[in-house]
Design an enzyme around this catalytic site. Sequence first.
Site, PDB file in Angstrom:
ATOM      1  N   ASP A 117       4.612  -0.947  -2.866  1.00  0.00           N
ATOM      2  CA  ASP A 117       5.756  -0.125  -2.481  1.00  0.00           C
ATOM      3  C   ASP A 117       5.743  -0.045  -0.959  1.00  0.00           C
ATOM      4  OD1 ASP A 117       5.935   0.360  -5.189  1.00  0.00           O
ATOM      5  OD2 ASP A 117       5.915   2.542  -5.021  1.00  0.00           O
ATOM      6  N   HIS A 173      -1.012  -5.176  -5.002  1.00  0.00           N
ATOM      7  CA  HIS A 173      -1.111  -6.031  -6.177  1.00  0.00           C
ATOM      8  C   HIS A 173      -0.831  -7.487  -5.815  1.00  0.00           C
ATOM      9  CE1 HIS A 173      -0.936  -2.492  -9.039  1.00  0.00           C
ATOM     10  NE2 HIS A 173      -0.543  -1.951  -7.892  1.00  0.00           N
ATOM     11  N   SER A 260      -0.450   2.273   6.056  1.00  0.00           N
ATOM     12  CA  SER A 260      -1.118   0.980   6.113  1.00  0.00           C
ATOM     13  C   SER A 260      -0.105  -0.138   5.901  1.00  0.00           C
ATOM     14  CB  SER A 260      -2.219   0.897   5.062  1.00  0.00           C
ATOM     15  OG  SER A 260      -2.273   2.048   4.259  1.00  0.00           O
TER      16      SER A 260
END
Length: 300
Positions: A117, A173, A260
Amino acid sequence: MEFNKIKYIERKTGEIKIEKVPGEKYLKFLYYNPLGELPLNLVVKKKFLTDYYGKQMDKKESTKKIPSFIKEADINIEEAKKTIDQFTSFNDFFYRELKDGARSIDFDENVLTSPADGKILVFENLEKEKELFIKGDKFTLKEFFQDSELAKKYEGGVFLIVRLAPIDYHRFHFPCDGKIGASKLINGDYFSVSTHAIKKNFRIFCENKREFSILQTKNFGDIAMFEVGATMVGGIKQSYTPDSFVKKGEEKGYFYFGGSTCILVFEKDKIKIDKDLIENTKNGIETKVYMGEKIGVAFN
């Protein structure tokens, strides 16, 4: 450079929104005020400050910060596997897992999906880009990889940034199937990776601590997957098994407290990124995407 609120496009609706940035007034001082340069270089970018704050976020009493953070950031906590009272620290909440099905994943083998996201910027060829975010900065792949052979391998390829704000889901991911190699650490500083900071200095990505691994794929070539640390990011945790075959959507790892960035670097002529993401970047605005969402297709 003038300080402006961070605007982004919510891809699902096409709406232009203003990002809620925790500590924005401090970022304005550090990166847009000449007086902010001294504390930025002497303290803020240093490892000890980030380590200290990260440890505070591991303490049980840090759970007191969770309810107000959820409210201020408007986080959908119903997506999380744990309820608020089950978190053991703020960090435990910060890198929370989501319930199965909370994100839709496009499993078409010719589709590349977002690893996280976040808000995307994408450059089809850094050497030719003269756009808002990198104008005037001396950024080279050789310095970014700290490896001249890899820099040459990815020369002329796509450079894709997914910036995770503190309010985002902070696990990352795999964007497609492939064989994943071991993670390599490149030590560095802990500058903020907020848009406020990278507009001032795109070289932050060459200066900050980062880790990368190579994902060997059938349809997209060898993808260099980077995870970049930042101010108050207590650490980067790789949860995958090196030298194993992984499936699209499987977890690679997660970030401890702080904003991040995930960066994907592609070899030339291996990927066609969706046009809206490219056009938005050229217009100087990020696009909000979600893990598992289509962001490009294999180059045929």
